[in-house]
Every structure is written in C-alpha cells, then in structure tokens.
Scaffold this motif. Structure first.
Motif, PDB file in Angstrom:
ATOM      1  N   ALA A  89      35.602  78.592  98.973  1.00 56.73           N
ATOM      2  CA  ALA A  89      34.393  78.635  98.165  1.00 56.73           C
ATOM      3  C   ALA A  89      33.883  80.075  98.059  1.00 56.73           C
ATOM      4  N   ALA A  90      33.909  80.782  99.180  1.00 57.65           N
ATOM      5  CA  ALA A  90      33.490  82.185  99.166  1.00 57.65           C
ATOM      6  C   ALA A  90      34.417  83.027  98.303  1.00 57.65           C
TER       7      ALA A  90
ATOM      8  N   LEU B 175      33.703  85.378  95.093  1.00 53.83           N
ATOM      9  CA  LEU B 175      34.258  86.735  95.033  1.00 53.83           C
ATOM     10  C   LEU B 175      34.989  86.960  93.716  1.00 53.83           C
ATOM     11  N   THR B 176      35.797  85.965  93.318  1.00 57.52           N
ATOM     12  CA  THR B 176      36.580  86.083  92.089  1.00 57.52           C
ATOM     13  C   THR B 176      35.678  86.209  90.876  1.00 57.52           C
ATOM     14  N   ASP B 177      34.666  85.357  90.782  1.00 55.03           N
ATOM     15  CA  ASP B 177      33.771  85.400  89.629  1.00 55.03           C
ATOM     16  C   ASP B 177      32.997  86.712  89.566  1.00 55.03           C
ATOM     17  N   ALA B 178      32.510  87.165  90.720  1.00 55.93           N
ATOM     18  CA  ALA B 178      31.726  88.400  90.737  1.00 55.93           C
ATOM     19  C   ALA B 178      32.579  89.620  90.423  1.00 55.93           C
TER      20      ALA B 178
ATOM     21  N   PHE C 250      38.758  85.475 102.966  1.00 53.42           N
ATOM     22  CA  PHE C 250      37.694  86.073 102.146  1.00 53.42           C
ATOM     23  C   PHE C 250      37.669  87.589 102.248  1.00 53.42           C
ATOM     24  N   PHE C 251      37.479  88.104 103.455  1.00 49.43           N
ATOM     25  CA  PHE C 251      37.408  89.556 103.586  1.00 49.43           C
ATOM     26  C   PHE C 251      38.745  90.214 103.260  1.00 49.43           C
ATOM     27  N   GLY C 252      39.866  89.503 103.522  1.00 52.88           N
ATOM     28  CA  GLY C 252      41.177  90.055 103.192  1.00 52.88           C
ATOM     29  C   GLY C 252      41.306  90.402 101.724  1.00 52.88           C
TER      30      GLY C 252
END
Length: 228
Positions: A146-147, A151-154, A101-103
């Motif tokens: 899921a996170a 991230l992708t949508d936002a 996620f953070f990557g």
C-alpha cells in the motif's frame, strides 16, 4: 517508451518475476543490467550482472554510477513474510518495509537523475493486489505494498516534468519461489505477467493489472467496506 535499445536496470533479476522481466527485455532488444545482492547469481544470457542491495544506500549509489546509461528502472526486488502487524515479529515488519518501500524509494532517488540525464525514460514498480486488499494475516506485506502504491502515484507526478513515466504492476499470487508456500488455487504465470508489464511500460500505462484478482479488486475499491 520504446524498449528496443532501451537500457534497463532490473532489481531482483536473479529469480522469479525479475528473471522473466530481464530475459524478455533482452528479447525485446534492450540492454539489461541484472541487479542482485549477489551478482554472480544473475546468470541469464545477454545481461550484465550488477551488484545492488536495495537496503544498502551506498550499493545503490554505486550501481547508479555503474549503470550510468540507464533509461528504464524496474523496481522488482522485494521480500514476503506472513507477519500480522500486531502479533507479528516487529523486526520482520521493519525489514519488510525497508525492502519493499524504502528500497524502491532509494533506488528511484538514485536513478531518476541518471534517466533524466539520458533523455528521459520510465520506472516500473512491481506492486501487488495487496496494495488494495489488506488481510490481517498478511498485514505487514500488504502495508508495504500500500505504501509502495502511494510512492508510485506521488513519484509519477513528481517525475513527469523530468521526462520519466512511472507505472505500477499489480498482480496476485504468481508461480514463483516467493509464493511457493502460499495455498492458492490459481497462480499467475510469471512469464505472462512480465510480458504484460513490459507492454504496459511501452504503452505508458500508469497501472498494469496483470490478472483477474487485481482487476476485480481494483474495480471494487469504491465499495463500502463490509457492505453486502
């Protein structure tokens, strides 16, 4: 976007799906930076090895300075642990979230100004059917994906005014080293998944569903949990 003459940065390009993505981008006429923590392992013909560790923000910023002509970012690097969320090793859960996620968040934040400055382009995030399906035994990995879907949508909405499209690739288990120990009757061919992903980027698709598992689960999201 047109991939011929695009300039792509592919994270985790030294093996698995990332290697197939890098090779097929070269075949489609793109310049490719093959990013890896150990760039000497990115030995595909026609690529430019690039040191990049998605968990090391300074290495990401340095990579963005080197690949200053980038127009396409492929966030492919990731790790998989079979850790459950309650009983699993908390260090494993934290490491998986840092990578998966953070990557991609850190890499996207660093490369978005580069892509925008080069006239716009695209980001492809490699996600999973486990973005939507969350079995207890794979709770950590599913939570990271899921996170990453959120991230992708936002970021799709945030980057659209800057001329950057954002696509999500969803797929079940693939025949790669990462899933080698996973007992699965059918595993997707990573070469086929890469071809679908790149065609989806060219078409500007927001979501690319690369196998039957991802298509079935995506269609089932509206179902009531636990309903017969």
């Amino acid at each position: 976007m047109e991939l011929n003459n695009a300039v792509a940065v592919v994270t985790g390009a030294n093996r698995g799906l990332g290697r197939h993505l890098a090779a097929q981008l070269v075949a489609r006429g793109a310049k490719v930076y093959a990013a890896a923590r150990r760039p000497e392992t990115a030995d595909l013909p026609g690529v430019t090895p690039l040191r990049l560790d998605v968990t090391d923000e300074e290495s990401v910023r340095a990579a963005a300075r080197t690949a200053s002509d980038a127009t396409l970012l492929v966030n492919n690097a990731g790790i998989f642990t079979p850790a459950p969320l309650v009983a699993g090793n908390p260090d494993a859960v934290r490491r998986e979230m840092e990578t998966n996620f953070f990557g991609p968040l850190i890499v996207t934040r660093s490369f978005a100004p580069v892509i925008e400055g080069n006239g716009g382009g695209a980001v492809l995030n490699v996600l999973s059917v486990l973005s939507w399906l969350h079995p207890a035994g794979l709770g950590s990995y599913a939570a990271t994906k899921a996170a990453a879907w959120a991230l992708t949508d936002a970021t799709r909405e945030e980057l659209a005014p800057r001329g950057i499209t954002v696509s999500a690739l969803h797929v079940g288990y693939m025949d790669t080293d990462m899933a080698a120990d996973v007992p699965a009757d059918q595993k997707a061919d990573p070469a086929d998944v890469a071809a679908q992903a790149l065609s989806g980027v060219e078409a500007g698709l927001p979501e690319i569903l690369a196998d039957e598992a991802s298509r079935y689960v995506r269609q089932s999201l509206a179902a009531v949990p636990g309903a017969a």
